[in-house]
Design a protein around this motif. Sequence first.
Motif, short mmCIF file in Angstrom:
data_model
loop_
_atom_site.label_atom_id
_atom_site.label_comp_id
_atom_site.label_asym_id
_atom_site.label_seq_id
_atom_site.Cartn_x
_atom_site.Cartn_y
_atom_site.Cartn_z
N ASN A 62 -2.11 5.94 3.07
CA ASN A 62 -1.79 4.78 2.22
C ASN A 62 -3.02 3.89 2.04
OD1 ASN A 62 1.05 5.44 2.22
ND2 ASN A 62 0.99 4.81 4.36
N ASP A 112 -0.17 1.03 -3.13
CA ASP A 112 -0.53 0.23 -4.30
C ASP A 112 -1.73 -0.66 -3.92
OD1 ASP A 112 1.12 -0.89 -7.00
OD2 ASP A 112 -0.36 -2.25 -6.13
N PRO A 113 -2.69 -0.81 -4.83
CA PRO A 113 -3.88 -1.59 -4.49
C PRO A 113 -3.72 -3.10 -4.63
CG PRO A 113 -4.12 -0.68 -6.68
CD PRO A 113 -2.82 -0.14 -6.14
N LYS A 143 0.85 -1.20 0.00
CA LYS A 143 0.00 0.00 0.00
C LYS A 143 0.88 1.25 0.00
CE LYS A 143 -1.70 -1.26 3.92
NZ LYS A 143 -2.39 -1.22 5.23
N ALA A 166 -4.95 3.39 -1.52
CA ALA A 166 -5.06 2.01 -2.03
C ALA A 166 -6.52 1.65 -2.29
CB ALA A 166 -4.45 1.03 -1.03
#
Length: 220
Positions: free
Chosen positions: A179, A153-154, A151, A183
């Motif tokens: 974050n 990032d998903p 995270k 995400a």
Amino acid sequence: MFEGRLPTLVIFDLDGTLLDSVPDLAAAVDTMLALRGRPPAGVERVKDWVGNGSEVLVRRALAGSLEYAGVEDAEAAPAHQDFLQAYAGEHHLTRVYSGVQPLLEWLQQEGVTMAIATNKPERFVAPLLQEKNLGRYFRWLVGGDTLAAQKPDPAALHWIMELAGVTANETLFIGDSRNDVIAARAAGVKVVAVSYGYNHGEPIAAQNPDLLVDSLDALI
Ligand SMILES: O=C(O)COP(=O)(O)O
Ligand SMILES: [Mg+2]
């Protein structure tokens, strides 16, 4: 948020959302610093550095600030190993936030599937949940080093939704930091934020979560 229906899947962040884990994280950071003859960072500063996983936490501690660009890999790598060693074992200073247990119990009774997506290294996640008596609630655990990206990032959310066979519309994410909100947005998942966690010293309200709560039992 779900038009009176419950989500099918609820994914939780761990540090700062379910567990007040900073006291033990700060103790391990301070052990790592002491091994280098350096003064302790302390709980208040470590609180602002948590959220991007242990490698970044150690770099921030070595830099003494949120910004850590100047820290060399040659210094950070052994320091990270010392941190991991210091953080292993029991976590007596870590507490489950009030409101967590009632929500988890209720969601389980309602048949909602639950999972964890944390940036904490995977090796610590299951033992810590076990130690705090929360292990039985979660079907899947994703740590910061489980997948190629952490995270914000998903990837963790996508991965859990795929395993669960559940769409983004049927999923809710609950976290404490930017974050988590980023995400969730990237995965197209609604996000509830808790006001009491760790967000690099900034109010999480600024990230515009779909809902902000002061205690998780407010969701019941
Ligand atoms: O270990 C961290 O840096 C944060 O972990 P979290 O994603 O559970 O908040
Ligand atoms: Mg968190």
